[in-house]
Enzyme design. Sequence first.
Site, short mmCIF file in Angstrom:
data_model
loop_
_atom_site.label_atom_id
_atom_site.label_comp_id
_atom_site.label_asym_id
_atom_site.label_seq_id
_atom_site.Cartn_x
_atom_site.Cartn_y
_atom_site.Cartn_z
N ASN A 11 0.86 -1.20 0.00
CA ASN A 11 0.00 0.00 0.00
C ASN A 11 0.90 1.24 0.00
OD1 ASN A 11 -1.80 2.05 0.56
ND2 ASN A 11 -2.17 1.41 2.69
N LYS A 13 0.05 4.28 -0.25
CA LYS A 13 -0.61 5.47 0.33
C LYS A 13 -0.42 6.66 -0.63
CE LYS A 13 0.03 3.37 4.78
NZ LYS A 13 0.03 3.51 6.22
N HIS A 103 -9.42 1.08 5.02
CA HIS A 103 -8.10 1.25 5.67
C HIS A 103 -8.27 2.19 6.87
CE1 HIS A 103 -4.02 2.55 6.43
NE2 HIS A 103 -3.64 1.42 5.87
N GLU A 105 -6.69 4.63 7.84
CA GLU A 105 -6.56 6.07 7.54
C GLU A 105 -7.84 6.61 6.90
OE1 GLU A 105 -2.83 5.59 5.49
OE2 GLU A 105 -1.93 5.08 7.42
N GLU A 173 -4.91 -5.09 10.75
CA GLU A 173 -3.87 -4.09 10.99
C GLU A 173 -4.19 -3.36 12.30
OE1 GLU A 173 -1.89 -2.75 7.10
OE2 GLU A 173 -3.73 -1.62 7.29
N GLY A 179 2.66 2.37 10.76
CA GLY A 179 3.58 3.49 10.58
C GLY A 179 4.27 3.92 11.85
N SER A 219 3.81 -2.02 10.24
CA SER A 219 5.27 -2.00 10.42
C SER A 219 5.95 -3.31 10.03
CB SER A 219 5.62 -1.61 11.86
OG SER A 219 5.16 -0.29 12.13
#
Length: 261
Positions: A11, A13, A103, A105, A173, A179, A219
């Site tokens: 991904n 992003k 996701h 985000e 996730e 991140g 990560s």
Amino acid sequence: MTNRVALIAGNWKMNLDHQQAIALVQKLAWSLKDAGHDYSTAEVVVFPPFTDIRSVQNLIDADKFELGLGAQDLSKFDNGAYTGEVSGAFLSKLAVDYVLVGHSERRTYHNEDDVTIQAKTAAAFRHGLVPVICVGETLEELESQGAAAVPIRQTIAALAGHEALGDFVIAYEPVWAIGTGKVATPEEAASVCGKIRAAIAEEHGAEIADKTRILYGGSVKAANVAGFLRSPEVDGVLVGGASLDADEFSGIARFQKHLAL
Ligand code: PGA
């Protein structure tokens, strides 16, 4: 791992313009080729920004790369007056195979709730795209409810109310691991993935649960990927930051060489 083919998903992003995308995909494909990567045991898929998809698709086509192509989001609508939205119909016309749905985000910065994510999952099914449904708990939720409760609830909500389920992938996730450099332990990841599979079996039957790939994300790097994929409950990884470096991502895709160690 089991007889489910591993899925290694990158991904990107909101990183890399279409020219940078071409350079990265070329480098990735060559690196995997040099290493003799066997795509039949580990599928490798990139998820570039929308503006890169046409260029990446042309490159994959022209050079006959075995990489798969994904998008990072899609509209719940098919077409019409929805400024700024991208239809699943357009993605499937560009030979996109997979699409991320929900996701963290998107859930956090775009207020996507379970209802929206269910509708986007339906849109993916309508257009023959495989949704990669992302689920995971925040640190607060981890502390108050444990690791599995939120991802299970999110999974069940995304899969509810469809006339028929197409193929789908779940990506577990933990939000606190995305991140941040903080990684769930392989045991934690395997335990939650196993509980998600059990919940799918309960709601939709063992056959669907058995064929569904459940990934870990947060990560992931070449140095820690093998720990996750050693478990039969974890069928692949969704990789953010480390997918922007061709050598690192290629190292992740070749996790099997670490399994032997
Ligand atoms: P990360 O992101 O690998 O940079 O933690 C994972 C993701 O958001 O899919």
